[in-house]
Design a protein around this motif. Sequence first.
Motif, PDB file in Angstrom:
ATOM      1  N   ARG A 280      -4.476  -3.370   1.514  1.00 31.30           N
ATOM      2  CA  ARG A 280      -4.615  -2.112   0.882  1.00 31.30           C
ATOM      3  C   ARG A 280      -3.332  -1.248   0.804  1.00 31.30           C
ATOM      4  NH1 ARG A 280      -9.337   2.670   2.240  1.00 31.30           N
ATOM      5  NH2 ARG A 280      -9.675   3.215   0.128  1.00 31.30           N
TER       6      ARG A 280
ATOM      7  N   TYR B 272      -9.985  -4.586   6.366  1.00 29.30           N
ATOM      8  CA  TYR B 272      -8.526  -5.023   5.680  1.00 29.30           C
ATOM      9  C   TYR B 272      -7.779  -5.496   6.918  1.00 29.30           C
ATOM     10  CZ  TYR B 272     -10.389  -1.408   2.521  1.00 29.30           C
ATOM     11  OH  TYR B 272     -11.026  -0.768   1.587  1.00 29.30           O
TER      12      TYR B 272
ATOM     13  N   ALA C  79      -7.029   6.043  -4.955  1.00 34.49           N
ATOM     14  CA  ALA C  79      -7.534   4.670  -4.846  1.00 34.49           C
ATOM     15  C   ALA C  79      -8.613   4.540  -5.834  1.00 34.49           C
ATOM     16  CB  ALA C  79      -8.269   4.581  -3.622  1.00 34.49           C
TER      17      ALA C  79
ATOM     18  N   VAL D  34      -5.790  -4.397  -3.146  1.00 34.06           N
ATOM     19  CA  VAL D  34      -6.553  -3.167  -3.653  1.00 34.06           C
ATOM     20  C   VAL D  34      -5.680  -1.927  -4.246  1.00 34.06           C
ATOM     21  CG1 VAL D  34      -8.549  -1.878  -3.236  1.00 34.06           C
ATOM     22  CG2 VAL D  34      -8.180  -3.718  -1.895  1.00 34.06           C
TER      23      VAL D  34
END
Length: 334
Positions: free
Chosen positions: A175, A153, A248, A209
Amino acid sequence: MAFQHKPTSNDMIRMPGNFGQRFLVTVDVEEEFDWNAPFRADGYGLETVRAILAFQELCEEYGVKPLYLVDFPVIESADGAEIYGGLVREGKADVGIQLHPWVNPPHDEEVTTYNSFAGNLPEQLEAEKLQRLASSIERACGSKPLAYRAGRYGLGANSIGLLGRQGVRLDTSVRSNFDYSGEGGPNFAHLPLHPYWLDRASGLAELPVTTVFWGMLRKQGKMLFPHAARSPMLRAILARTGMLERIALTPEGISVREVIRGIDIALDDGLPILNFSFHSPSLEPGHTPYVRTPEDAEAFLDWWRRVFDYLLLRRIPPVSLGEIIAAIDAGEAG
């Protein structure tokens, strides 16, 4: 230089009214390496390249067109070029760029944790690595890659301009609700989950994400979780008591029960696109911390079946990269 982009309300992307809510499956397609060892430019494996075929078959069963974010060692391998080039030409998957700088030429930098975040490299070197990888993908797949994810990331201050000049339309390196600054990487802890413009002029959008907070204190998650992250004991207490948990949308370390909570929260919060992700070496045992045994590998695919079934139950359809770009453009024109 650190990634400093802070979107304003004017940067939020408005999707067309008929877009509704959908989900995207993104996969970090990469070589195998020891996650606990120092980074190195060699010594990696490519044993899991063909393992993607079982996952692809599952996606096709559910009408899902995954977005494979492929790095240099994979696309330069004979199997990688054959598999991903074939999937793109057959219209069964999309392929984008994933830059792992430590295994991506030119190898002009010292291989360190700090330099494992591509955005920390000198601008010209980051640009050359990006160009080499994009060209390899275009040769293998027959079309220019329009999506990007920085390995680890690792966006940096120069990354947005480089991606815009490369013709990338969708970045998915952010993220949200995670902070990598302790290793020299970017801090995404306070960035939104909703898609937003990174650079309107070049047409570069960000699709983070998806990671949400669950629990009685979830509305305060962005403020409280950075403190909990520094104390494993406090984090465990908050999760066990149902006060605060970070979820997540990934099969790596997240149970089906947990991810269904996360899906429900993301939908309740009105996110137009739920962005799922995982690393391709997790499809075979022994290459990531999440899949150690053949039973783990079977459970990994079963996780996806159960999640796809739940999304079907909730009437949330899959979306492809091309559909996302078309919807963003239509929303902007409207």
